[in-house]
Write a protein that holds these residues in place. Structure first.
Motif, short mmCIF file in Angstrom:
data_model
loop_
_atom_site.label_atom_id
_atom_site.label_comp_id
_atom_site.label_asym_id
_atom_site.label_seq_id
_atom_site.Cartn_x
_atom_site.Cartn_y
_atom_site.Cartn_z
N SER A 264 0.83 -1.20 0.00
CA SER A 264 0.00 0.00 0.00
C SER A 264 0.86 1.25 0.00
O SER A 264 0.61 2.21 -0.75
N MET A 267 2.41 1.61 -3.48
CA MET A 267 1.48 2.13 -4.48
C MET A 267 1.19 3.61 -4.24
O MET A 267 1.09 4.40 -5.19
N GLU A 270 4.18 5.39 -5.34
CA GLU A 270 4.22 5.37 -6.81
C GLU A 270 3.25 6.40 -7.38
O GLU A 270 3.57 7.10 -8.35
N SER A 271 2.06 6.49 -6.77
CA SER A 271 1.08 7.48 -7.23
C SER A 271 1.61 8.90 -7.04
O SER A 271 1.49 9.74 -7.95
#
Length: 448
Positions: A264, A267, A270-271
């Motif tokens: 989580s 991600m 990464e976002s």
């Protein structure tokens, strides 16, 4: 009233008395005039049978065949303040030449190191993504180690259970043996006691049997204790197996939870990294919009917003631009009544404003000062009640003048069928449309 129709003799006498008649009939000029009028009428009559080329006439303007070659408006991509003009109106420019400099006016873009700082944020966030990824890999390795240890511990616990089962069985057999021995000892003691009471056995032998009975009872109690202990060990081994499994399941569940948290976080990082990368690219692209350059070779025709320090909004028109290299074309506005007579490839005669020409509509071969054209396209939808027809130079005709400029007026004549002059007059008086002809490989068909 004098009646001369029924009396020829009297008519001649009376006519001779009329002086006007005598003067007219005696004049040679009158006879020549009559002959002249007769000749004119004869020539007009013959002229009615001369060939006449039907045509469609329309007004239009000079334009270009390709849309990117027409006059275009250059707009500002961003909001800003005009700082400097590098050119003047009417100056020939090459593609990429700087035209205008616009400075930033929004507070969120005023930092001169905005792109570098955003790039540093993106790099840091990229490192965070890598850290979360490495943490996920480490948790995977930890989970694999726990799975291996769980497997070994379960095997060990199962072995303990197996040992406990075997020990319980062994102790159960020993306990059963002591029960049998105790039962035998009790029967022997009972018989020995009976024989002793009968005087057949001595007291020593009776006490010996009592001692053996007591020993058998002690062994039975000891074997029973061992058997009960082995049962407890079996139960403990089963409990140990469940405890080992529960312990490792909890550890593995925690590792999996940590891994999900790492995923989580990865991600999310990464976002954020993608968002920062997009911002960095946007800021970098935005910096390129501070200088407006020529999109192609051409001229700046008119500056709409020209003052230094003037504020321009996003998408606002700043100046108009005309390319220097283009393919000339003519745009004629044709009535809907004449549109069915228009075909791609049809010949057209053109008269340009400012170029002297003598045009005979019905006899194009006798006209001079006109130029040839060919229809290449026409609109499928009417605009302002007319249809737009695009015409390019005819390669088989004299080239168009090189000094023509976009937007100049044009008078076009689309050539149709050849008919007699009398037919054309009759058609014009009745308001009929011109004849239309279509050619195929074998013959020319006339469609009315």
């Amino acid at each position: 009233m004098l009646n001369i129709s029924n009396h020829p003799t009297n008519r001649d006498e009376i006519l001779k008395d009329l002086s006007s008649y005598q003067e007219v009939m005696g004049s040679h000029a009158t006879r020549k005039f009559v002959f002249l009028l007769s000749g004119i009428f004869l020539m007009l009559f013959i002229g009615l049978f001369l060939p006449w080329t039907q045509n469609i006439r329309a007004r239009g303007t000079l334009t270009t065949l390709r849309p990117e070659n027409r006059e275009q408006s250059i707009n500002s991509v961003i909001s800003g303040r005009i700082e400097k003009w590098y050119i003047r109106e009417g100056q020939l420019l090459s593609r990429g030449d700087t035209i205008l400099h616009i400075s930033e006016m929004k507070t969120e873009y005023l930092d001169p190191r905005l792109v570098d700082k955003t790039k540093n944020q993106a790099v840091a966030k990229r490192a965070s993504v890598d850290a979360y990824s490495n943490k996920g890999i480490a948790l995977d390795q930890q989970m694999a180690a726990l799975e291996r240890n769980k497997k070994l511990k379960l095997m060990q616990a199962k072995n303990y259970i197996r040992q406990a089962v075997l020990k319980r069985q062994s102790d159960s057999i020993d306990y059963s043996t002591t029960l049998i021995n105790l039962e035998i000892a009790e029967r022997q003691f009972t018989r020995q006691e009976t024989l002793y009471n009968q005087g057949l056995k001595s007291l020593t032998e009776l006490e010996s049997r009592r001692q053996k009975l007591q020993a058998a009872l002690n062994k039975k109690i000891s074997a029973e204790n061992k058997w009960l202990a082995s049962q407890n060990e079996y139960i403990n081994a089963q409990l140990s197996l469940g405890a080992v499994e529960n312990e490792f399941n909890q550890k593995i569940a925690k590792v999996r939870s940590d891994k999900m948290s790492a995923l989580s976080g990865e991600m999310d990082a990464e976002s954020q990294f993608n968002k920062l990368s997009i911002q960095q690219e946007s800021y970098s692209k935005r910096s390129n919009f501070y200088f407006i350059t020529a999109p192609q070779d051409g001229y700046v025709t008119k500056a709409i917003s020209g003052g230094i320090g003037e504020i321009v909004k996003e998408g606002q028109e700043i100046f108009t631009f005309v390319p220097s290299n283009y393919n000339m074309a003519v745009e004629l506005n044709v009535r809907p009544l004449d549109l069915p007579l228009i075909q791609e490839g049809s010949k057209v005669r053109l008269q340009f404003d400012g170029w002297p020409a003598l045009v005979f509509n019905g006899w194009p071969d006798m006209s001079f000062g006109t130029f040839g054209g060919k229809i290449v396209a026409y609109d499928k939808v009417a605009r302002n009640g007319t249809f737009r027809v695009l015409i390019v130079p005819d390669e088989d005709e004299v080239p168009w003048p090189s000094l023509l400029r976009l937007g100049s007026g044009v008078y076009g004549i689309a050539l149709l069928n050849n008919v007699p002059v009398w037919y054309e007059l009759w058609r014009q008086l009745n308001g009929f449309p011109p004849d239309f002809y279509a050619k195929d490989d074998k013959e020319t068909k006339v469609k009315k």
